[in-house]
Design a protein around this motif. Sequence first.
Motif, PDB file in Angstrom:
ATOM      1  N   HIS A   8       0.830  -1.209   0.000  1.00  0.00           N
ATOM      2  CA  HIS A   8       0.000   0.000   0.000  1.00  0.00           C
ATOM      3  C   HIS A   8       0.868   1.263   0.000  1.00  0.00           C
ATOM      4  O   HIS A   8       0.595   2.217  -0.746  1.00  0.00           O
ATOM      5  CB  HIS A   8      -0.916  -0.011   1.215  1.00  0.00           C
ATOM      6  N   TYR A   9       1.917   1.289   0.793  1.00  0.00           N
ATOM      7  CA  TYR A   9       2.824   2.440   0.815  1.00  0.00           C
ATOM      8  C   TYR A   9       3.563   2.577  -0.511  1.00  0.00           C
ATOM      9  O   TYR A   9       3.777   3.694  -1.002  1.00  0.00           O
ATOM     10  CB  TYR A   9       3.832   2.306   1.950  1.00  0.00           C
ATOM     11  N   LEU A  10       3.964   1.456  -1.091  1.00  0.00           N
ATOM     12  CA  LEU A  10       4.728   1.492  -2.334  1.00  0.00           C
ATOM     13  C   LEU A  10       3.914   2.062  -3.491  1.00  0.00           C
ATOM     14  O   LEU A  10       4.482   2.517  -4.492  1.00  0.00           O
ATOM     15  CB  LEU A  10       5.214   0.079  -2.687  1.00  0.00           C
ATOM     16  N   ARG A  11       2.595   2.077  -3.372  1.00  0.00           N
ATOM     17  CA  ARG A  11       1.743   2.641  -4.425  1.00  0.00           C
ATOM     18  C   ARG A  11       2.065   4.113  -4.674  1.00  0.00           C
ATOM     19  O   ARG A  11       1.844   4.628  -5.769  1.00  0.00           O
ATOM     20  CB  ARG A  11       0.266   2.507  -4.025  1.00  0.00           C
ATOM     21  N   ARG A  12       2.568   4.783  -3.658  1.00  0.00           N
ATOM     22  CA  ARG A  12       2.891   6.212  -3.799  1.00  0.00           C
ATOM     23  C   ARG A  12       4.021   6.445  -4.786  1.00  0.00           C
ATOM     24  O   ARG A  12       4.072   7.485  -5.457  1.00  0.00           O
ATOM     25  CB  ARG A  12       3.264   6.777  -2.419  1.00  0.00           C
ATOM     26  N   ARG A  13       4.918   5.501  -4.901  1.00  0.00           N
ATOM     27  CA  ARG A  13       6.120   5.659  -5.727  1.00  0.00           C
ATOM     28  C   ARG A  13       6.090   4.815  -7.009  1.00  0.00           C
ATOM     29  O   ARG A  13       6.623   5.239  -8.038  1.00  0.00           O
ATOM     30  CB  ARG A  13       7.342   5.286  -4.874  1.00  0.00           C
TER      31      ARG A  13
END
Length: 313
Positions: free
Chosen positions: A277-282
Amino acid sequence: MILLAPMEGLLDHMLRDVLTRVGGIDRCVSEFIRITDMLLPNRVFTRIVPELLAGGRTPAGVPVRAQLLGSDPVCMAENAARLAELGPEGIDLNFGCPAKCVNLHRGGAVLLDEPELIARIVAAVRRAVPAHVPVSAKMRLGYLDDSRTLECAHAMVGAGAAELVIHARTKADGYKPPAYWDRIAAVREAVDVPVVANGEVWTAADARACKAQSGCEALMLGRGMVADPGLALAIRSPDAAPLAWAQLLPLMQDFFAIVRTHIATRHQAGRLKQWLHYLRRRYPEAEEAYLRVRTINAPDELQVALFGAPALS
């Protein structure tokens, strides 16, 4: 100097292991160890900071400073002394956690309204541990406002803290943008110990702006490093090639393998999806992967869906 932040429930020893393999991190700080009214057994310290069993370093060799959170100076000192015997890189004291459940029990950021107590805690811990063990502190700008920022910083340094990490928001600000990096500058100018800036650094450009506004050369990365594991390297070298999705996938697979050996089956898929979920930002690829696997809760099924092969037995 680039530090990896503690993030309760996310950036624990498993993710520390994988992120420090990428490079660029000089030191980690563990999630807080909650100190209440008892002397904790060694197993509690090593459960939260298993790096203590390996010379106080991650498998990649990055030192880990163990963090304590509590409000009783005597109990904090007794536990710090026991922790010091286990060989951490240092001991960090948490005066920044904004969680309501922590603050209600007189821990974390709520203590920023009690600088006299902060000084007693820091002094007690400093006296209790050997001189070669660094004692540092992490704080926010304040609890409801930043009117006592300097008072709290002076309390910590005057009592023996050798370094301050300042999250550039108050407890009332939570994690809402922006972070007020410029307000760290007054602390850096007022104390004679290193000050590390923290909060809302997601990109190398953010890091440059944070350094310029705070006057700090040292940074602590939290969510930004989770979202972009190559961030520390990008901050160190603007010409560094970004970490590609193809390079990240093996690290994610290693992370999931570690998760599957350390936590209960019912929580394993959730931990991997949390990072995804966090990696979706990058990463656009993370967005596609997250949408594809978000309803999968069986670890073996998730393993195949993300990585194309079952885990090695």
